[in-house]
Design an enzyme around this catalytic site. Structure first.
Site, PDB file in Angstrom:
ATOM      1  N   HIS A   1       6.829  -1.394   1.568  1.00 13.12           N
ATOM      2  CA  HIS A   1       5.733  -1.543   2.519  1.00 13.12           C
ATOM      3  C   HIS A   1       6.361  -1.577   3.914  1.00 13.12           C
ATOM      4  CE1 HIS A   1       4.206  -3.594  -1.135  1.00 13.12           C
ATOM      5  NE2 HIS A   1       3.000  -3.216  -0.745  1.00 13.12           N
TER       6      HIS A   1
ATOM      7  N   ASP B   1       7.849  -4.862   4.847  1.00 12.33           N
ATOM      8  CA  ASP B   1       8.994  -5.265   4.022  1.00 12.33           C
ATOM      9  C   ASP B   1      10.290  -4.969   4.764  1.00 12.33           C
ATOM     10  OD1 ASP B   1       7.213  -5.778   1.952  1.00 12.33           O
ATOM     11  OD2 ASP B   1       7.613  -3.879   0.927  1.00 12.33           O
TER      12      ASP B   1
ATOM     13  N   ASP C   1      -1.370 -11.780 -11.759  1.00 13.74           N
ATOM     14  CA  ASP C   1      -0.359 -10.727 -11.713  1.00 13.74           C
ATOM     15  C   ASP C   1       1.031 -11.357 -11.746  1.00 13.74           C
ATOM     16  OD1 ASP C   1       0.382  -8.105 -11.533  1.00 13.74           O
ATOM     17  OD2 ASP C   1      -0.210  -7.815  -9.460  1.00 13.74           O
TER      18      ASP C   1
ATOM     19  N   ASP D   1       8.002  -2.643 -10.004  1.00 12.62           N
ATOM     20  CA  ASP D   1       7.224  -3.603  -9.218  1.00 12.62           C
ATOM     21  C   ASP D   1       7.280  -4.931  -9.968  1.00 12.62           C
ATOM     22  OD1 ASP D   1       5.500  -4.956  -7.623  1.00 12.62           O
ATOM     23  OD2 ASP D   1       3.790  -3.623  -7.907  1.00 12.62           O
TER      24      ASP D   1
END
EC number: 5.3.1.5
Length: 440
Positions: free
Chosen positions: A101, A104, A307, A339
């Site tokens: 991102h 990030d 998650d 991820d």
């Protein structure tokens, strides 16, 4: 510059008999599977956010990790130190790709001007790191969900000024991805959803989101970005209900706004779990709809409703996933991005390697099993037999639109049809899959 992971040269393939926890036991990048190198099949990527940005904090506790680049200091200097460590990690792990991102890799700053200037500097840093290491960018994206301004979403926000700020981030992140040779650009809904319908105009928000995605496509073509645009479905979290619920829901959205030829899907295993689906289901659905693009490889916990982003460790689950992907021709611009994050109690810096090594071995073994399934062809043969009636004259006339509903009713009566159910043989097929999994 002193190495951060100074006790490790590089992770190497040592085979299944090795007991070295910092070696690959099944992932051999150069091993040929169905005539293609394993590395080219799997296209592994490590993610920036969970690996280098998460500090171990959760809803019940502060950060648990001691990462030098997360200590107080000048923001850009710390971002550059983080990039040093990230590319050391990518190199030593032998991953050909990484993902990020915008925030990030770069400090967000206190204004749009600072955001853009910081990001431009860090893009130059990343370009140099890519050139030096040979590691490539699988995909980039913009974080339009963490900052408090996005509390009510980005594209679906009731304030058009927030919408405009998000547009700026996407423009900047997509152009950075383009400059860095990224092969895809991802759009994840984040907070594109609602907490309560009491303050939500569903039609308005859907129209906003559709227009935003149309503008993303327009900008892609304007700048000449040749990569694939990807939406990543997720049913909820952080919002109660998100508009990109699952693969089928996103397909309907794309069709509504004329985007089904422009955007594909990045399927995440844990998001499938949250949507009440299997990972296998979401991959197969994306392929069936012509929208399969890439994968976020991880796992959730069926007993938990959030998650968890754990590393994949189920060969059984992922063999069927890789089987679907291989049948569909494999990855083009996509790949397997991890991820996934180490657990909060995994505070040793080498735990980052253990998690990724196990995941890469899992996917490599899954690939080899899937290849055996493809070569044997028995599953495909059984499915073809099950639907063989549709190759008959009657079946073809129905599918080609040569018979109406009334025509079929007349045909059934004239031919005194009395079809008998044929067994689906599910148990036999499950045994067959176990044969591929466990019989050498």
């Amino acid at each position: 510059m002193q190495a951060y992971f100074d006790q490790l040269d590089r992770v190497r393939y040592e085979g299944s008999k090795s007991s070295n926890p910092l070696a690959f036991h099944h992932y051999n990048p150069d091993e040929l599977v169905l005539g293609k190198r394993m590395e080219e099949h799997l296209r592994f990527a490590a993610c920036y956010w969970h690996t280098f940005c998460w500090n171990g904090a959760d809803m019940f506790g502060v950060g648990a990790f001691n990462r030098p680049w997360q200590q107080p200091g000048e923001a850009l200097a710390l971002a550059k130190r983080k990039a040093d460590v990230a590319f050391e990690f990518f190199h030593k792990l032998h991953v050909p790709f990484y993902c990020f991102h915008d925030v990030d890799v770069s400090p967000e700053g206190a204004s749009l001007k600072e955001y853009i200037n910081n990001f431009a500097q860090m893009v130059d840093v990343l370009a140099g790191k890519q050139e030096e290491s040979g590691v490539k960018l699988l995909w980039g994206t913009a974080n339009c969900f963490t900052n408090p301004r996005y509390g009510a979403g980005a594209a679906t926000n009731p304030d058009p000024e927030v919408f405009s700020w998000a547009a700026t981030q996407v423009v900047t992140a997509m152009e950075a991805t383009h400059k860095l040779g990224g092969e895809n650009y991802v759009l994840w809904g984040g907070r594109e959803g609602y907490e309560t319908l009491l303050n939500t105009d569903l039609r308005q928000e859907r129209e906003q989101l559709g227009r935003f995605m149309q503008m993303v496509v327009e900008h892609k073509h304007k700048i000449g970005f040749q990569g694939t645009l990807l939406i990543e479905p997720k049913p909820q979290e952080p919002t109660k209900h998100q508009y990109d619920y699952d693969a089928a829901t996103v397909y309907g959205f794309l069709k509504q706004f004329g985007l089904e030829k422009e955007i594909k899907l990045n399927i995440e295993a844990n998001h499938a779990t949250l949507a009440g689906h299997s990972f296998h289901h979401e991959i197969a659905t994306a392929i069936a709809l012509g929208l399969f693009g890439s994968v976020d490889a991880n796992r959730g916990d069926a007993q938990l409703g959030w998650d968890t982003d754990q590393f994949p460790n189920s060969v059984e689950e992922n063999a069927l996933v890789m089987y679907e992907i291989l049948k569909a021709g494999g990855f083009t611009t996509g790949g397997l991005n991890f991820d996934a994050k180490v657990r909060r109690q995994s505070t040793d810096k080498y735990d980052l390697f253990y998690g990724h090594i196990g995941a890469m071995d899992t996917m490599a073994l899954a690939l080899k099993i899937a290849a055996r399934m493809i070569e044997d062809g028995e599953l495909d043969k059984r499915i073809a037999q099950r639907y063989s009636g549709w190759n008959s004259e009657l079946g073809q006339q129905i599918l080609k639109g040569q018979m109406s509903l009334a025509d079929l009713a007349k045909y059934a009566q004239e031919h005194n049809l009395s079809p008998v159910h044929q067994s689906g043989r599910q148990e036999q097929l499950e045994n067959l899959v176990n044969h591929y999994l466990f019989d050498k």
